[in-house]
Design a protein around this motif. Structure first.
Motif, mmCIF file in Angstrom:
data_model
loop_
_atom_site.group_PDB
_atom_site.id
_atom_site.type_symbol
_atom_site.label_atom_id
_atom_site.label_comp_id
_atom_site.label_asym_id
_atom_site.label_seq_id
_atom_site.Cartn_x
_atom_site.Cartn_y
_atom_site.Cartn_z
ATOM 1 N N GLY A 69 39.661 -31.173 27.117
ATOM 2 C CA GLY A 69 40.469 -32.269 26.621
ATOM 3 C C GLY A 69 39.603 -33.226 25.806
ATOM 4 O O GLY A 69 38.474 -33.512 26.183
ATOM 5 N N SER A 70 40.116 -33.686 24.686
ATOM 6 C CA SER A 70 39.394 -34.623 23.835
ATOM 7 C C SER A 70 40.403 -35.284 22.922
ATOM 8 O O SER A 70 41.413 -34.677 22.554
ATOM 9 N N ALA A 71 40.147 -36.559 22.586
ATOM 10 C CA ALA A 71 41.007 -37.250 21.628
ATOM 11 C C ALA A 71 40.906 -36.574 20.262
ATOM 12 O O ALA A 71 41.771 -36.734 19.408
ATOM 13 N N VAL A 72 39.839 -35.804 20.063
ATOM 14 C CA VAL A 72 39.651 -35.096 18.798
ATOM 15 C C VAL A 72 40.256 -33.694 18.959
ATOM 16 O O VAL A 72 39.656 -32.802 19.554
ATOM 17 N N ILE A 108 38.679 -30.129 18.808
ATOM 18 C CA ILE A 108 37.789 -29.603 19.856
ATOM 19 C C ILE A 108 38.519 -28.616 20.778
ATOM 20 O O ILE A 108 38.087 -27.465 20.893
ATOM 21 N N LYS A 146 31.117 -25.960 9.815
ATOM 22 C CA LYS A 146 30.796 -27.280 10.360
ATOM 23 C C LYS A 146 31.422 -27.510 11.730
ATOM 24 O O LYS A 146 30.716 -27.840 12.690
ATOM 25 N N ILE A 160 29.761 -25.354 14.477
ATOM 26 C CA ILE A 160 28.458 -25.843 14.941
ATOM 27 C C ILE A 160 28.663 -27.007 15.911
ATOM 28 O O ILE A 160 28.114 -27.031 17.019
ATOM 29 N N LEU A 161 29.496 -27.977 15.509
ATOM 30 C CA LEU A 161 29.617 -29.219 16.277
ATOM 31 C C LEU A 161 30.404 -29.018 17.571
ATOM 32 O O LEU A 161 30.069 -29.608 18.605
ATOM 33 N N VAL A 162 31.433 -28.165 17.549
ATOM 34 C CA VAL A 162 32.174 -27.897 18.788
ATOM 35 C C VAL A 162 31.276 -27.109 19.750
ATOM 36 O O VAL A 162 31.330 -27.315 20.969
ATOM 37 N N ASP A 198 28.099 -27.584 20.033
ATOM 38 C CA ASP A 198 27.272 -28.642 20.644
ATOM 39 C C ASP A 198 28.050 -29.388 21.734
ATOM 40 O O ASP A 198 27.501 -29.719 22.795
ATOM 41 N N PHE A 199 29.318 -29.635 21.455
ATOM 42 C CA PHE A 199 30.157 -30.321 22.443
ATOM 43 C C PHE A 199 30.261 -29.490 23.729
ATOM 44 O O PHE A 199 30.088 -30.013 24.835
ATOM 45 N N PHE A 206 28.312 -27.229 24.863
ATOM 46 C CA PHE A 206 27.019 -27.187 25.524
ATOM 47 C C PHE A 206 26.808 -28.455 26.368
ATOM 48 O O PHE A 206 26.365 -28.388 27.522
ATOM 49 N N SER A 207 27.174 -29.603 25.805
ATOM 50 C CA SER A 207 27.042 -30.868 26.538
ATOM 51 C C SER A 207 27.983 -30.909 27.738
ATOM 52 O O SER A 207 27.603 -31.344 28.828
ATOM 53 N N ARG A 208 29.221 -30.456 27.526
ATOM 54 C CA ARG A 208 30.193 -30.412 28.627
ATOM 55 C C ARG A 208 29.666 -29.533 29.756
ATOM 56 O O ARG A 208 29.860 -29.842 30.937
ATOM 57 N N GLN A 237 27.431 -31.550 31.779
ATOM 58 C CA GLN A 237 28.179 -32.513 32.591
ATOM 59 C C GLN A 237 28.755 -31.839 33.845
ATOM 60 O O GLN A 237 28.693 -32.403 34.937
#
Lengths: 339, 339
Positions: free
Chosen positions: A41-44, A47, A121, A124-126, A128-129, A131-133, A136
């Motif tokens: 879930g994300s406001a974006v 994602i 683009k 790549i960025l999703v 990274d997201f 990976f961070s999740r 968490q």
């Protein structure tokens, strides 16, 4: 377990031990799927859209299943393993997104790759997201030893990906180079997935090591089989195009063995198609003939079988149980895919 | 502190509070640099080569300095903050590598960007490696609350990067949209860097929150100043080309304000250069004139000053000390860069 039940399991597993494994951890997998969907879930909106395109595209979820199965095999009764299983799937998905950008892949699991649908683009960025999740979720699971295992695995995977960049267009890649990449890129996450499940369950040292080694050997076997299928499988069966490795001039074991055994004419063929170019669409059929006729396919399958045997031997420290027999079955039939 | 000493510090800081901060944490920064260089070691030479090209390119290391300074301000006497400072620099470097691929940037800190020297593929994968190494360092530091802070920050940064994709070529981006991106992309890591240092030091709740808020507000002020400099700074001063944002059609606050205040002719100019194309090299001078003449540059600087004031107010919970005054000085002079 009764004899009748044992033979029913054996019969079922002959068809699909992976399905049987899924059935054994079905409730945990359903919980894992809920965590996966919740945590995207994300406001974006891009994602979840991009992530689910890949995550819900029919992958077998083998790595999270390994985490769940390993925890259960070690007698775990908590629920943190579900978060770790989701974390493992997120790490895997992130590496696939970045892989497909790096390889400029067009298909993934039979669907258009995310980089084709949304561009490089966002992929790549999703990635990274995700990976961070994943980290968490590991923090929520609360085990520092598990964080250590998965952070270390992630670094080795990335190292393997960088190493692999040199394998493209390069016939000087040796069998040893190739095995280093496969170990880093594929076996490491399989090993860490199983090890993480055993570790959160506080399994005994030999149980944790046995499951780690099982994952490691299974991962190598799976990759070898994938590399064979790229020269021989049917697209529908794999969910990706046959000949991708050849077209991308990736040097995998079937090609390494075929090149070692090539006569002068075949050497010229491989040099042109892999190293100097140009490569034409008709070259794939000849490449397939070479890897078949030199025994390269057969010998890659033999190598895969050795890793399957090692995976099975790694579970000898566990008493016989439906879970252990199913994991043995999963390893045992992995090479059959390349039959 | 004697009056003479206080006025010496004030004098020094008038010149460069960032240098003064660096001097205050010099031993810790040297230790951080050793960790950074040690932990880039890899059998894959491309990993240290590419990483050091960027890491040793003269960045101010502001984020790791914040971690070290926050830990000291909270009375920390251990050495785990050094690993966290290195982790923060690795996360920052990973995001820069991926940013430069996504933006197809050609320069970074006055040098050719890594994606230009080595290509996109290694930049993506080495970024992934650095990100994993960051988490390994955090695991070594051994604080689950710090892992929570930095994993959460990483997810928000990635979310902000995805959000920002929509800001290109889009004059409908509002000041609120822009502030959301700046908060996620820049302020979050500044905030987390300071918060992590205070947390490893087991600072009091108001001290941790004060340092987090300081980092957050300082980060926004820095980004606003960077956005001003992109329309007015000299290339040598910034280490990057002036007009990058304009050429990449990024919608930043100076442009948003200038567009709000534009007459019909200027609106047509912005629509052509940012949204529909084509954009020509001569357009940059006219863009700079518009952001200057509409007061957009001045008002962006005023906004930055408000965040500087908020950053300074956040440190009110700390007694007067050389470290606190230096952090106030760092915030105070950040807007002067855009003078």
């Amino acid at each position: 377990m009764s004899t009748a039940e044992a033979s029913r399991i054996a019969e079922e597993m002959r068809h699909s031990p992976v399905d049987h494994l899924h059935a054994l951890v079905a409730a945990d997998m359903a919980a894992t799927d809920r965590v996966i969907h919740d945590r995207l879930g994300s406001a974006v909106a891009l994602i979840p859209d991009l992530s689910l395109h890949l995550i819900d595209s029919g992958g077998k979820r083998l790595r999270p299943m390994l985490t769940l199965a390993a925890a259960r095999l070690c007698g775990y009764s908590g629920d943190a393993h579900v978060k770790l299983a989701a974390a493992v799937e997120f790490i895997h998905t992130a590496t696939l997104l970045h892989d497909d950008v790096v390889d400029a892949s067009s298909l993934r699991r039979g669907k258009l790759a995310a980089n084709v649908v949304w561009g490089n683009k966002p992929s790549i960025l999703v990635g990274d997201f995700l990976f961070s999740r994943a980290f968490q979720l590991m923090v929520e699971a609360g085990s520092m030893p598990v964080l250590d295992i998965l952070a270390g695995a992630s670094a080795i995977i990335a190292e393997g990906e960088v190493m692999q960049l040199k394998s493209a267009n390069n016939l000087a890649v040796s069998e040893a180079d190739y095995m280093r990449v496969v170990t880093a890129k594929t076996a490491t996450l399989f090993a860490a997935s199983a090890q993480a499940g055993a570790t959160i369950a506080r399994g005994a040292a030999d149980a944790i090591e046995g499951l780690r080694a099982y994952g490691h050997n299974l991962g190598i076997a799976f990759q070898l089989v994938d590399d064979v299928l790229d020269y021989s499988g049917r697209q529908a069966q794999m969910g990706k195009s046959v000949g991708d490795d050849f077209r991308e001039a990736k040097v995998t074991l079937p090609l390494i063995l075929a090149f070692e055994r090539a006569d002068e004419e075949a050497k010229r063929f491989w040099t042109r198609t892999i190293q100097t170019g140009p490569q034409h669409e008709v070259d794939l059929a000849r490449a397939i003939a070479y890897v078949e006729n030199t025994g390269a396919i057969r010998d890659t399958r033999v190598a895969a079988q050795r890793y399957v045997d090692a995976a099975c031997a790694s579970l000898a420290c566990f008493p016989k149980s439906e879970m252990r027999e199913t994991l043995l079955g999963v390893a045992g039939t992995s090479v059959a895919r390349a039959g």
